[in-house]
Enzyme design. Structure first.
Site, mmCIF file in Angstrom:
data_model
loop_
_atom_site.group_PDB
_atom_site.id
_atom_site.type_symbol
_atom_site.label_atom_id
_atom_site.label_comp_id
_atom_site.label_asym_id
_atom_site.label_seq_id
_atom_site.Cartn_x
_atom_site.Cartn_y
_atom_site.Cartn_z
ATOM 1 N N ARG A 71 0.826 -1.217 0.000
ATOM 2 C CA ARG A 71 0.000 0.000 0.000
ATOM 3 C C ARG A 71 0.863 1.270 0.000
ATOM 4 O O ARG A 71 0.507 2.266 -0.639
ATOM 5 C CB ARG A 71 -0.927 -0.016 1.218
ATOM 6 C CG ARG A 71 -1.931 1.126 1.211
ATOM 7 C CD ARG A 71 -2.987 0.928 2.290
ATOM 8 N NE ARG A 71 -4.024 1.934 2.213
ATOM 9 C CZ ARG A 71 -4.360 2.730 3.230
ATOM 10 N NH1 ARG A 71 -3.747 2.625 4.394
ATOM 11 N NH2 ARG A 71 -5.322 3.614 3.085
ATOM 12 N N ASP A 76 2.510 6.171 -2.594
ATOM 13 C CA ASP A 76 3.608 6.987 -3.105
ATOM 14 C C ASP A 76 3.333 7.363 -4.560
ATOM 15 O O ASP A 76 3.328 8.534 -4.935
ATOM 16 C CB ASP A 76 4.941 6.226 -2.990
ATOM 17 C CG ASP A 76 6.111 7.051 -3.518
ATOM 18 O OD1 ASP A 76 6.033 8.299 -3.456
ATOM 19 O OD2 ASP A 76 7.101 6.460 -3.986
ATOM 20 N N VAL A 79 0.697 10.032 -5.811
ATOM 21 C CA VAL A 79 0.838 11.421 -5.367
ATOM 22 C C VAL A 79 2.199 11.949 -5.838
ATOM 23 O O VAL A 79 3.236 11.513 -5.332
ATOM 24 C CB VAL A 79 0.713 11.507 -3.832
ATOM 25 C CG1 VAL A 79 0.796 12.953 -3.376
ATOM 26 C CG2 VAL A 79 -0.587 10.867 -3.359
ATOM 27 N N SER A 85 7.694 10.648 -1.935
ATOM 28 C CA SER A 85 7.156 11.834 -1.239
ATOM 29 C C SER A 85 6.367 11.407 -0.002
ATOM 30 O O SER A 85 6.345 12.126 1.002
ATOM 31 C CB SER A 85 6.281 12.670 -2.179
ATOM 32 O OG SER A 85 5.234 11.893 -2.721
ATOM 33 N N HIS A 202 -6.226 -5.848 -2.574
ATOM 34 C CA HIS A 202 -7.033 -6.051 -1.365
ATOM 35 C C HIS A 202 -7.279 -7.532 -1.084
ATOM 36 O O HIS A 202 -8.130 -7.872 -0.265
ATOM 37 C CB HIS A 202 -8.348 -5.275 -1.473
ATOM 38 C CG HIS A 202 -8.148 -3.775 -1.375
ATOM 39 N ND1 HIS A 202 -9.167 -2.869 -1.507
ATOM 40 C CD2 HIS A 202 -7.030 -3.033 -1.147
ATOM 41 C CE1 HIS A 202 -8.692 -1.622 -1.371
ATOM 42 N NE2 HIS A 202 -7.391 -1.696 -1.165
#
Ligand code: HEM
Ligand SMILES: *[C@@H]1O[C@H](CO)[C@@H](O)[C@H](O)[C@H]1NC(C)=O
Ligand SMILES: *[C@@H]1O[C@H](CO)[C@@H](O)[C@H](O)[C@H]1NC(C)=O
Length: 330
Positions: A71, A76, A79, A85, A202
């Site tokens: 995840r 990362d 975005v 970041s 998931h």
């Protein structure tokens, strides 16, 4: 070493090739390219083994950590691209992404990344980027939990910036509709197939009550006994921190069980069940049925989609930096 081609420019009669070459060069400049999976073979030969060893120990101690690492790479890449970041800590004069809605109180695995980085800085200082650590750790975690493997493209560099507002706008919410999910992924250059396959992440991990209470108390497309059993551990209001597996059929096994759950109305998040309407309704129903029927098809599509996701707007060449500490800019 091969010399760069330069003949085209000196042959004016080949104007078409000049245009084509120009377009190719423009593309290369406009879209940073990652290198192959041998990027660190010379500069840090033990890089991949080091990351795998750290991930392996962490996942053995806590299988859910595999999910958390996967995840982290997703949060990362969505975005500002795959630039680590997400790993930057807030400071007195800097607000990073960790406090953004989709991340706060929810992202895990930062210590595992720190451990890998610490070893890598000892072995080969300032060579292996935090963004590449995330990409490799995600792959290793999936493999360790029984999922497919793929060659991780490398050469990402780390950002000197982060964006809480982009984390809030670009990461999809668990209350998303199918249309919203498709838009969020298409905004990142990912197809419908990529979106459905990547949602198969998931098949491992847990979600907090706050993220599925609306679904288990209000949704009508949920299996009744599944909803009832979840309500027992997740109050309608108040503390929303209790956990439930995203794929109840095999919470720590990376397989296609998640898709089987969707066929029977047992998706945990509203956004999970949005992928399968049943009754001939949804545009992604066919894909969900295929993945539920074929772990091989899911595995192949998931691996390809991970490579694509890992290629979202990387910093390469001399852009950005290789952080010494993944939590802070150099
Ligand atoms: C399709 C849109 C998606 C939405 C709306 C979504 C939303 C969520 C939410 C709400 C959680 C639970 C967080 C919590 O309660 O603390 C979660 C967990 C998780 N997500 Fe997603 N997600 C999406 C796509 C993805 C993708 C593309 C990946 C990776 C490729 C991914 C990997 C995971 C994993 C592995 C977990 C479990 C983490 C853990 O147990 O620590 N998700 N997601
Ligand atoms: C934040 O403060 C630190 C030290 O107080 C300074 O080194 C750094 O340049 C500042 N960063 C920004 C973005 O202003
Ligand atoms: C269910 O829906 C109602 C009406 O929209 C809302 O007020 C309530 O908060 C929802 N329940 C949960 C647990 O989200």
């Amino acid at each position: 070493m091969a010399r760069p081609p330069r003949a085209a420019a000196s042959l004016p009669q080949h104007r078409l090739s000049v245009v084509v070459l120009g377009l190719l060069l423009f593309r290369a400049a406009a879209k940073a390219q990652l290198s192959g999976d041998s990027y660190y073979d010379a500069s840090c030969p033990a890089a991949l083994l080091t990351i795998r060893t750290v991930v392996s120990a962490a996942v053995l101690l806590d299988p859910r950590m595999g999910a958390s690492l996967l995840r982290l790479h997703f949060h990362d890449c969505f975005v500002q691209g795959c630039d680590a970041s997400v790993l930057l800590d807030d400071t007195g004069n800097f607000t990073g992404e960790k406090g953004a809605g989709p991340n706060a109180g929810s992202l895990r695995g930062f210590e595992v990344v720190d451990n890998a980085k610490m070893l890598l800085e000892t072995l080969c200082p300032q060579t292996v980027s935090c963004a590449d650590i995330l990409a490799v750790a995600a792959r290793d975690a999936v493999v360790q939990l029984g999922g497919p493997s793929w060659a991780v493209q490398l050469g990402r560099r780390d950002s000197t910036t982060a964006s809480a507002s982009l984390a809030n706008s670009d990461l999809p919410s668990p209350s998303s509709t199918l249309a919203t999910l498709l838009t969020a992924f298409s905004n990142k250059g990912l197809t419908t197939t990529d979106m459905v396959a990547l949602s198969g992440a998931h098949t491992i991990g847990r979600a907090q009550c706050a993220n599925f209470r609306d679904r288990i108390y209000n949704d009508t497309d949920i299996d009744a006994s599944f909803a009832a059993s979840l309500r027992a551990g997740c109050p309608q209001s108040g503390d929303g921190s209790s956990l439930a597996p995203l794929d109840e059929s095999s919470p720590d096994g990376f397989d296609n069980g998640y898709f089987g759950g969707l066929l029977s109305g047992r998706g945990l998040l509203h956004s999970d069940q949005a992928l399968f309407a049943g009754g001939g309704g949804g545009s992604t129903d066919g894909l969900v049925r295929s993945y539920a029927a074929s772990n091989g098809q899911f595995s192949g599509d998931f691996a390809s989609a991970m490579v694509k996701m890992g290629g979202i707007s990387p910093l390469t060449g001399t852009a950005g930096e290789v952080r010494v500490n993944c939590r802070a800019v150099n």
